[in-house]
Scaffold this motif. Structure first.
Motif, mmCIF file in Angstrom:
data_model
loop_
_atom_site.group_PDB
_atom_site.id
_atom_site.type_symbol
_atom_site.label_atom_id
_atom_site.label_comp_id
_atom_site.label_asym_id
_atom_site.label_seq_id
_atom_site.Cartn_x
_atom_site.Cartn_y
_atom_site.Cartn_z
ATOM 1 N N UNK A 46 0.876 -1.301 0.003
ATOM 2 C CA UNK A 46 -0.089 0.008 0.069
ATOM 3 C C UNK A 46 0.984 1.334 -0.045
ATOM 4 N N UNK A 47 1.866 1.412 0.859
ATOM 5 C CA UNK A 47 2.545 2.706 0.860
ATOM 6 C C UNK A 47 3.408 3.022 -0.603
ATOM 7 N N UNK A 48 3.813 1.827 -1.051
ATOM 8 C CA UNK A 48 4.600 1.930 -2.270
ATOM 9 C C UNK A 48 3.476 2.383 -3.368
ATOM 10 N N UNK A 49 2.575 1.827 -3.356
ATOM 11 C CA UNK A 49 1.424 2.334 -4.303
ATOM 12 C C UNK A 49 1.200 3.739 -4.383
ATOM 13 N N UNK A 50 0.939 4.336 -3.161
ATOM 14 C CA UNK A 50 0.912 5.425 -2.905
ATOM 15 C C UNK A 50 1.703 6.603 -3.227
ATOM 16 N N UNK A 51 2.849 6.211 -2.826
ATOM 17 C CA UNK A 51 3.773 6.861 -3.052
ATOM 18 C C UNK A 51 4.334 6.811 -4.728
ATOM 19 N N UNK A 52 4.013 5.998 -5.410
ATOM 20 C CA UNK A 52 4.386 6.010 -6.717
ATOM 21 C C UNK A 52 3.356 7.001 -7.536
ATOM 22 N N UNK A 56 4.428 10.210 -9.431
ATOM 23 C CA UNK A 56 4.216 10.447 -10.972
ATOM 24 C C UNK A 56 3.521 11.735 -11.110
ATOM 25 N N UNK A 57 2.898 12.215 -10.102
ATOM 26 C CA UNK A 57 2.013 13.598 -10.368
ATOM 27 C C UNK A 57 3.043 14.736 -9.974
ATOM 28 N N UNK A 58 4.364 14.472 -9.324
ATOM 29 C CA UNK A 58 5.043 15.528 -9.167
ATOM 30 C C UNK A 58 6.289 15.669 -10.283
ATOM 31 N N UNK A 59 6.398 14.502 -10.601
ATOM 32 C CA UNK A 59 7.796 14.311 -11.811
ATOM 33 C C UNK A 59 7.401 14.245 -13.112
ATOM 34 N N UNK A 60 6.225 14.224 -13.427
ATOM 35 C CA UNK A 60 5.826 13.755 -14.800
ATOM 36 C C UNK A 60 5.133 14.935 -15.217
ATOM 37 N N UNK A 67 -11.374 11.036 -19.477
ATOM 38 C CA UNK A 67 -12.045 10.124 -18.441
ATOM 39 C C UNK A 67 -13.429 10.492 -18.271
ATOM 40 N N UNK A 68 -14.536 9.515 -18.077
ATOM 41 C CA UNK A 68 -15.796 9.667 -17.711
ATOM 42 C C UNK A 68 -15.781 9.300 -16.306
ATOM 43 N N UNK A 69 -15.616 10.668 -15.531
ATOM 44 C CA UNK A 69 -15.604 10.261 -14.176
ATOM 45 C C UNK A 69 -16.802 9.726 -13.404
ATOM 46 N N UNK A 70 -18.130 9.833 -13.926
ATOM 47 C CA UNK A 70 -19.130 8.913 -13.133
ATOM 48 C C UNK A 70 -18.740 7.721 -13.312
ATOM 49 N N UNK A 272 -2.692 5.107 -9.504
ATOM 50 C CA UNK A 272 -1.448 5.437 -10.342
ATOM 51 C C UNK A 272 -1.948 6.341 -11.652
ATOM 52 N N UNK A 273 -3.068 5.711 -12.441
ATOM 53 C CA UNK A 273 -3.399 6.325 -13.462
ATOM 54 C C UNK A 273 -3.742 7.973 -13.349
ATOM 55 N N UNK A 274 -4.493 8.257 -12.265
ATOM 56 C CA UNK A 274 -4.885 9.264 -11.984
ATOM 57 C C UNK A 274 -3.819 10.484 -11.653
#
Length: 386
Positions: A46-52, A56-60, A67-70, A272-274
């Motif tokens: 879990x921590x690894x997934x969250x940090x990933x 990704x949001x910070x460095x990419x 995306x269809x958010x509903x 991770x996608x978002x």
């Protein structure tokens, strides 16, 4: 009276769009769901997934993916509602009434810290404060009888997400939808257990209940009732009915779709996608409130140790675990919260009140229904006490 409510709705309101609010609440729900995941083999990831996702949001750079958010909301909400329903089933009375005072005080102080030192609107600070203290109580009550204090936050968050325009809809209309949704959910709960008993294949148990959570949610949407109430009621009836007639021999054997590996992969993939498609920056002004929140949580945990002591083994290791998860919740939640999000204090207050109302109504309204059906209702928490 209407003018008074209009005034309340405008109080402490953060300007922005409801669509951005939905995006922020989805990210919060994914984050909270990962932090409370209890699968046997995947918890350590879990921590690894969250940090990933954060990295990704910070460095990419920005990756705009339509995306269809509903659909994303409909994918993640039903299992969390089912998890909340099972938690309500397993919850009993407060063992120490002082815990409620500590819960409320810690929530208020964490919210104050975020508002004062991270410069959040009161609505956002209150929401994060509720989630933080609920997460801490959830981790505290992993191996003991649960209370409603470890369930309230997740139910309130789902209510807020599914009814994101709470502060602007007619209260009478919303309450009528809530009641009709509860009625539909109770029927679906009894129907679900009836169908499950006809299957008689244990290997299909998790798949069946995973699918039934989505079926209940979609039926609620299709009928125009509250899909939240429908799914919660269906999950609660199936959990209590199954336990009462001996389908589940213990509280731990009640199926919880949100603890299944498939849901971990689904939630992790979406997180991770978002995170990959977003591009965020650390706001130094947020860090002060996070540090203050961690200090408040630490003092609150130490106070609870004195008021309601548990096993003294691995206390400091447990404290570090709670602090780490609170840090991930606050940092990740604030990082992904859109600046354009629209959220009012009244919406958060209504979602909390609705969560309390749903929990109490579902908890205490089932007994006369079970008595009418000639079923001896048995709650796991009450059976343990006996």
């Amino acid at each position: 009276m209407n003018n008074f409510f209009d005034f309340l709705r405008s109080f402490a309101q953060a300007p922005g769009s409801l669509l951005e609010t939905e995006h922020g609440l989805v990210m919060l729900l994914l984050l909270y769901g990962l932090l409370t995941y209890r699968g046997k083999t995947l918890t350590r990831w879990v921590p690894a997934v969250i940090i990933l996702g954060i990295a990704l949001s910070l460095f990419t750079p920005v990756h705009e993916i339509p995306l269809f958010w509903p659909v994303i909301t409909a994918l993640i909400v039903p299992p969390f509602l089912w998890q909340g329903a099972v938690a309500i089933t397993n919850s009993g009375r407060l063992r120490n009434r002082v815990s409620l005072l500590v819960w409320g005080s810690v929530m208020a102080l964490v919210s104050f810290s975020l508002v004062q030192f991270s410069h959040l609107p009161l609505s956002n600070g209150l929401l994060f404060g509720v989630l933080v203290v609920t997460l801490v109580w959830y981790l505290r009550e992993l191996d003991i009888d649960r209370s409603f204090l470890s369930t309230l936050g997740i139910v309130a968050l789902v209510v807020l997400l599914a009814e994101v325009d709470l502060a602007v809809v007619s209260m009478r209309f919303w309450l009528s939808n809530l009641v009709s949704g509860l009625a539909v959910g109770i029927i679906l709960g009894f129907l679900g257990i009836t169908l499950y008993r006809k299957i008689k294949v244990q290997s299909w148990k998790q798949i069946f209940f995973f699918a039934w959570a989505y079926i209940a949610y979609l039926i609620g949407l299709g009928l125009g009732t509250s899909a939240i109430a429908t799914t919660l009621a269906a999950g609660l009836v199936m959990a209590t009915y199954g336990y009462s007639i001996g389908l589940w021999y213990s509280a731990k054997s009640i199926p919880v779709p949100a603890d299944e590996p498939f849901f971990f992969y689904l939630a992790s993939g979406l997180w991770v996608l978002l995170g990959w498609q977003a591009h965020t920056q650390v706001n130094p002004s947020n860090l002060g409130g996070i540090v203050g929140g961690l200090v408040v949580i630490t003092l609150g945990i130490i106070l609870v140790w004195r008021i309601s002591p548990r096993s003294t083994e691995n206390r400091w290791r447990s404290l570090l675990k709670k602090e780490t998860r609170v840090l991930l919740l606050l940092f990740g939640g604030l990082l992904f919260w859109p600046r354009e999000a629209f959220l009012s204090t009244v919406s958060v207050d209504i979602s909390l009140a609705a969560a309390v109302g749903l929990i109490l109504l579902l908890r205490y309204a089932l007994r006369p229904i079970f008595d009418l059906a000639g079923i001896q209702l048995s709650w796991p928490s009450e059976s343990k006490q006996q």
